[in-house]
Design a protein around this motif. Structure first.
Motif, PDB file in Angstrom:
ATOM      1  N   ARG A  35     -13.719  37.704  11.750  1.00 14.37           N
ATOM      2  CA  ARG A  35     -14.847  36.655  12.101  1.00 14.37           C
ATOM      3  C   ARG A  35     -15.782  37.382  12.681  1.00 14.37           C
ATOM      4  N   ALA A  36     -17.026  36.745  12.468  1.00 17.45           N
ATOM      5  CA  ALA A  36     -18.404  37.546  13.261  1.00 17.45           C
ATOM      6  C   ALA A  36     -18.759  36.981  14.582  1.00 17.45           C
TER       7      ALA A  36
ATOM      8  N   LYS B 168     -22.173  44.156  12.701  1.00 15.21           N
ATOM      9  CA  LYS B 168     -21.887  45.605  12.776  1.00 15.21           C
ATOM     10  C   LYS B 168     -20.526  45.901  12.935  1.00 15.21           C
ATOM     11  N   ASP B 169     -20.053  44.949  13.845  1.00 17.70           N
ATOM     12  CA  ASP B 169     -18.386  44.911  14.335  1.00 17.70           C
ATOM     13  C   ASP B 169     -17.569  44.353  13.183  1.00 17.70           C
ATOM     14  N   VAL B 170     -18.201  44.046  12.146  1.00 18.67           N
ATOM     15  CA  VAL B 170     -17.436  43.058  11.112  1.00 18.67           C
ATOM     16  C   VAL B 170     -17.397  43.842   9.961  1.00 18.67           C
TER      17      VAL B 170
ATOM     18  N   ALA C  68     -13.828  40.954   2.072  1.00 22.95           N
ATOM     19  CA  ALA C  68     -14.056  42.341   1.243  1.00 22.95           C
ATOM     20  C   ALA C  68     -15.121  43.207   1.737  1.00 22.95           C
ATOM     21  N   CYS C  69     -15.177  43.121   2.916  1.00 27.01           N
ATOM     22  CA  CYS C  69     -16.219  44.210   3.327  1.00 27.01           C
ATOM     23  C   CYS C  69     -15.270  44.903   4.520  1.00 27.01           C
ATOM     24  N   GLY C  70     -13.987  45.325   4.369  1.00 26.43           N
ATOM     25  CA  GLY C  70     -13.251  46.021   5.372  1.00 26.43           C
ATOM     26  C   GLY C  70     -11.725  45.811   4.982  1.00 26.43           C
ATOM     27  N   PRO C  71     -10.745  46.164   5.952  1.00 30.53           N
ATOM     28  CA  PRO C  71      -9.629  46.205   5.459  1.00 30.53           C
ATOM     29  C   PRO C  71      -9.112  44.886   5.677  1.00 30.53           C
TER      30      PRO C  71
END
Length: 280
Positions: free
Chosen positions: A218-219, A244-246, A211-214
C-alpha cells in the motif's frame, strides 16, 4: 506418487492435513506450472468439494470470499463499486480456462510478487481466515504474505476465506496492469486504487502497487496526501516521493527497475484519474 484426497467436509480436510501433511490444491493453475515432474509428489488435498468453501457473500461485518471461489465467480458476482478493481483483475488472471479453475485463495497462497489479486485485495483491507484442528485465526493479508512464495500459513492450516470489512466497501475503484501484451502475461507493474469522494473532496484513499517489489504494498504516504484534497486534478498531485517506500523493483526480461518505477507512477496517476471520472 501419493494419495489424492477430496473430502466434502472441512473437518475431514483438516484431519487429512493434520495426519498426512498433504498439499492443499484447488485449480492447480500455479501448482502444475511449477511442477517439474510428471505428477505431483506426496499426498494431495483437493479442497474444491468442501461444503461452504466456494462463493462470495455479504455478512454482518462485510463480505466473505470462500477459499475455493474462482476468478470467474468473481467476474460474474453482483458486487459494490469498490470491488470493480477486483473484478477487473479477475478478467486478467490468465485466460478463460485459468479463470474458471484458479481460485482467489490459491492466488494469494502462491505468493507471487506479480499476483494479480493482491493489489485489489490489499486495497480492500482484506483479511485471511485460517483454520486447522487447533482452531481458527484471522490474519491481515498484508501480514499473510511475507515474501516471494512465502506466507505465514502453517502445514496443518487451510485458508477458508478471504474477508473484506464493511468499512472498506465504499467508493469507486480501478485496477490497471502493464504487461508485454494485453492478456495472458505476467505483470511488469500493476496498481489498484479505491477512492471515496464527498462534496468534491477525497474522504478516503487506498492505493496499492504490485510487481514492483517482493510483495505488493500500500502507498500509505500517497493515501495520506490525497485525503482531504480536492478531487479535481488529484491525479496530478502524485509524485515519485509518494511511492519511494513502496517501490523496490528488480530488473528482468520483462523490464528494468527504472522502467518499472516510471510505469508504476504512470499507472497510479491513470488509475486515480479513471476513478475520479466515475464519481457522480
Amino acid at each position: 506418487m501419493g494419495i489424492y484426497h477430496r473430502p466434502g467436509k472441512l473437518k475431514d480436510a483438516l484431519a487429512v492435513l493434520a495426519t498426512t501433511g498433504a498439499r492443499p490444491v484447488a485449480g492447480c493453475t500455479d501448482v502444475f506450472a511449477a511442477t517439474e515432474a510428471q505428477d505431483l509428489r506426496g499426498d494431495v488435498l483437493d479442497v474444491t468439494a468442501i461444503e461452504g468453501l466456494r462463493g462470495i457473500f455479504e455478512t454482518a461485518s462485510g463480505w466473505r470470499i470462500g477459499a475455493a471461489t474462482t476468478w470467474r465467480d468473481i467476474v460474474h458476482a453482483r458486487l459494490p463499486r469498490a470491488f470493480d478493481m477486483l473484478q477487473q483483475a479477475a478478467c486478467e488472471v490468465g485466460g478463460a480456462q485459468v479463470q474458471n479453475a484458479g481460485t482467489v485463495a490459491g492466488n494469494i497462497c502462491n505468493a507471487s510478487p506479480a499476483a494479480d489479486g493482491m493489489p485489489p485485495l490489499l486495497t480492500l483491507d482484506a483479511q485471511v481466515e485460517l483454520v486447522s484442528e487447533r482452531g481458527e485465526r484471522v490474519v491481515d493479508l498484508a501480514q499473510f504474505v511475507t515474501g516471494p512464495r512465502e506466507t505465514v500459513l502453517q502445514s496443518d492450516e487451510l485458508v477458508s476465506a478471504v474477508l473484506i470489512p464493511s468499512k472498506s466497501v465504499h467508493g469507486h475503484s480501478r485496477f490497471l496492469k502493464l504487461g508485454a501484451r494485453k492478456h495472458l502475461v505476467i505483470s511488469i507493474a500493476m496498481v489498484a486504487v479505491r477512492l471515496a469522494v464527498e462534496d468534491g473532496k477525497i474522504t478516503d484513499a487506498a492505493i496499492c502497487v504490485g510487481a514492483c517489489g517482493p510483495v505488493a504494498k500500500r502507498a500509505s504516504a500517497l493515501e495520506t496526501a490525497l485525503i482531504g484534497t480536492s478531487a479535481e486534478g488529484a491525479d496530478q498531485l502524485v509524485s515519485p516521493a509518494h511511492l519511494k517506500d513502496v517501490l523496490a523493483p528488480i530488473s528482468d526480461v520483462r523490464g528494468d527497475a527504472a522502467y518499472r518505477e516510471a510505469a508504476a507512477l504512470e499507472l497510479v496517476q491513470r488509475a486515480i484519474a479513471d476513478v475520479l471520472e466515475q464519481v457522480p
